[in-house]
Design an enzyme around this catalytic site. Structure first.
Site, PDB file in Angstrom:
ATOM      1  N   LYS A   1      34.698  30.548  21.346  1.00 47.02           N
ATOM      2  CA  LYS A   1      35.543  30.702  22.308  1.00 47.02           C
ATOM      3  C   LYS A   1      36.596  31.536  22.583  1.00 47.02           C
ATOM      4  O   LYS A   1      36.901  31.993  23.661  1.00 47.02           O
ATOM      5  CB  LYS A   1      36.548  29.361  23.110  1.00 47.02           C
ATOM      6  CG  LYS A   1      35.680  28.280  23.146  1.00 47.02           C
ATOM      7  CD  LYS A   1      34.861  28.312  24.181  1.00 47.02           C
ATOM      8  CE  LYS A   1      33.873  27.043  24.688  1.00 47.02           C
ATOM      9  NZ  LYS A   1      33.147  27.045  25.887  1.00 47.02           N
TER      10      LYS A   1
ATOM     11  N   TYR B   1      33.381  26.819  17.312  1.00 46.13           N
ATOM     12  CA  TYR B   1      33.711  26.465  18.314  1.00 46.13           C
ATOM     13  C   TYR B   1      34.801  27.351  18.533  1.00 46.13           C
ATOM     14  O   TYR B   1      34.846  27.864  20.027  1.00 46.13           O
ATOM     15  CB  TYR B   1      34.273  24.937  18.771  1.00 46.13           C
ATOM     16  CG  TYR B   1      34.561  24.601  20.256  1.00 46.13           C
ATOM     17  CD1 TYR B   1      33.744  24.520  20.816  1.00 46.13           C
ATOM     18  CD2 TYR B   1      36.016  24.755  20.324  1.00 46.13           C
ATOM     19  CE1 TYR B   1      34.476  24.689  22.875  1.00 46.13           C
ATOM     20  CE2 TYR B   1      36.360  24.611  21.934  1.00 46.13           C
ATOM     21  CZ  TYR B   1      35.622  24.355  22.759  1.00 46.13           C
ATOM     22  OH  TYR B   1      35.877  24.038  23.620  1.00 46.13           O
TER      23      TYR B   1
END
Length: 193
Positions: free
Chosen positions: A154, A150
């Protein structure tokens, strides 16, 4: 840029940040294209928003589906002024114990889905000298155990936005990125379990 009569395409629009952004955009006079994987939820949001909304079922990891949603938006509203590349998923579990398919799926949706969405919408955005908004996360700058894919995805979309901003400035296209933290959405609730 004001939103009166602008066309805003939003991925991940069935819930959370995407659905709320659609509501606020319509309240400011925009027409919205709701794109996502949950047709019942998309239809419900579109029904709530009325004639200023259309919805398209599409998986951001499938280029043909993304291209179809973009084409459908242009057919419904005549063009696209703003794209909000918002679709994303979280993961929980360390790299050592999480199945590789889950690790890679997080990156595929969060990074490649943004790239696919922006690439498909960019010709229309450029035509209208519009705006690209990419949803990154505070995880782009800070991380915690169990958030490897994640945080990496990002951080990658943050840099994608930074590069894109330089590439399209001469076309009159603006690019932004947003970095939400722990907002009370389904994605965050799932991570707390």
């Amino acid at each position: 840029m004001g939103l009166e009569n602008k066309v805003v395409l939003i991925t991940g629009a069935a819930r959370g940040i995407g659905a709320e952004t659609a509501r606020r955009a319509v309240a400011k006079g925009a027409r919205v294209s709701l794109v996502g994987l949950e047709p019942e939820r998309l239809r419900a949001v579109a029904d709530e928003l009325g004639e200023r909304a259309a919805w398209f079922e599409a998986d951001v990891t499938d280029q043909a589906q993304v291209d179809g949603a973009v084409a459908g938006t242009v057919a419904a509203f005549g063009g696209i002024d703003v794209v909000l590349a918002n679709a994303g998923v979280g993961n929980s579990g360390t790299i050592a114990i999480t199945p590789i398919e889950i690790l890679l799926r997080t990156i595929e949706i969060n990074l490649n889905g943004v790239v696919r969405t922006v690439h498909a919408a960019l010709p229309h955005i450029s035509e209208r000298r519009g705006y690209v908004m990419i949803v990154s996360s505070t995880a782009a700058f800070t991380m915690a155990p169990g958030m490897g894919p994640y945080a990496a995805s990002k951080a990658a979309v943050e840099q994608f936005a930074n590069c894109l901003r330089l590439e399209v400035a001469h076309k009159g296209v603006d690019v932004g990125s947003v970095h939400p933290g722990w907002i009370d959405t389904d994605l965050v609730r799932e991570q707390r379990k």
